[in-house]
Write an enzyme that holds these catalytic residues in place. Structure first.
Site, PDB file in Angstrom:
ATOM      1  N   ASP A  46       0.840  -1.195   0.000  1.00 43.87           N
ATOM      2  CA  ASP A  46       0.000   0.000   0.000  1.00 43.87           C
ATOM      3  C   ASP A  46       0.874   1.243   0.000  1.00 43.87           C
ATOM      4  O   ASP A  46       0.642   2.190  -0.763  1.00 43.87           O
ATOM      5  CB  ASP A  46      -0.920  -0.025   1.229  1.00 43.87           C
ATOM      6  CG  ASP A  46      -1.713   1.261   1.385  1.00 43.87           C
ATOM      7  OD1 ASP A  46      -2.476   1.605   0.469  1.00 43.87           O
ATOM      8  OD2 ASP A  46      -1.561   1.926   2.428  1.00 43.87           O
ATOM      9  N   GLU A 118      -1.834  -5.228  -3.816  1.00 37.93           N
ATOM     10  CA  GLU A 118      -0.936  -4.483  -2.934  1.00 37.93           C
ATOM     11  C   GLU A 118       0.213  -5.367  -2.464  1.00 37.93           C
ATOM     12  O   GLU A 118       1.372  -4.926  -2.414  1.00 37.93           O
ATOM     13  CB  GLU A 118      -1.721  -3.947  -1.738  1.00 37.93           C
ATOM     14  CG  GLU A 118      -2.674  -2.810  -2.092  1.00 37.93           C
ATOM     15  CD  GLU A 118      -3.476  -2.341  -0.902  1.00 37.93           C
ATOM     16  OE1 GLU A 118      -3.860  -1.159  -0.873  1.00 37.93           O
ATOM     17  OE2 GLU A 118      -3.750  -3.165   0.009  1.00 37.93           O
TER      18      GLU A 118
END
Length: 238
Positions: A46, A118
């Site tokens: 992320d 991610e």
């Protein structure tokens, strides 16, 4: 994982990182193995995605301020966008899932796809550094960045359509999913928007929400409600 590496254009020096990136927590739990799941890599990825895309927008848009850059980045890193990125590379086909999650459509679940994407970005960062992670993102999804730059203001066709229609009558449009096709990882939905007995527009997309938005955009272009508006006015006069 050779096919996945070929698709994303990156060969891992440490294949265990790729394996970790596609391991859903349900798999690790059900198999009771010591292999890690992808939650830690998801957390790292992320931050990697945020940094790489923030830097790209900063470089491309030297005149834009913080607020505009933040809005543009949020469109690129939303859960829906990350899920679409994962679908684009067929990531769902490579996920290691527990039996329960697999039976409940886990390969096409948007949250699973976004998390795995991610995690994949985090794995590439650990394996090859920020430069490789940035190259992976821009190589596969540069066209989406271009699309966002060409349309800096995010459109809301459903909201715009509702404003048009409620200026005529208080009824809101309704949306119906009228069909779907394709495998779980590449499902296409078809939607219609209805108002006062009229089908105003039709559209297709990789999610129900996107199909509805395309249907609303079609309705705005075709403006079929104008016929309905004339009928309403005629009835009111009589």
């Amino acid at each position: 994982m050779d096919s996945l590496e070929a698709t994303i254009g990156y060969r891992f020096r440490e294949p265990a990182l790729l394996s970790e990136a596609v391991t859903h927590p349900s798999y690790a739990c059900e198999t009771r193995r010591t292999r890690p799941d992808n939650q830690r890599l998801e957390h790292l990825g992320d931050a990697v995605i945020q940094l790489a895309l923030t830097e790209e927008l900063f470089r491309r848009l030297p005149e834009e301020g913080e607020g505009a850059l933040t809005k543009l980045r949020s469109r690129l890193v939303s859960r829906e966008a990350l899920s679409r990125f994962a679908q684009h590379i067929g990531l769902g086909d490579h996920l290691l899932l527990g039996k329960g999650e697999l039976a409940n459509g886990g390969r096409s679940r948007p949250s699973n796809l976004a998390d795995a994407f991610e995690a994949l970005a985090g794995a590439i960062y650990l394996d090859g550094g920020l430069g490789e992670a940035r190259a992976f993102l821009l190589r596969n999804f540069g066209h989406l960045i271009e699309a966002v730059l060409e349309q800096p203001e995010e459109k809301n066709p459903k909201g715009e359509l509702q404003e048009h229609l409620q200026a005529i009558a208080p009824e809101s449009p309704t949306y119906r999913i009228v069909g779907q096709q394709g495998p779980d990882h590449a499902r296409i939905f078809r939607a219609e928007v209805h108002w006062r007995g009229f089908v105003l527009g039709q559209g297709a997309g990789r999610s129900k929400q996107s199909a509805e938005a395309v249907a609303a955009a079609a309705a705005l272009e075709e403006r079929r409600w104008e016929t309905g508006e004339k009928l309403v006015k005629k009835n009111a006069e009589t």
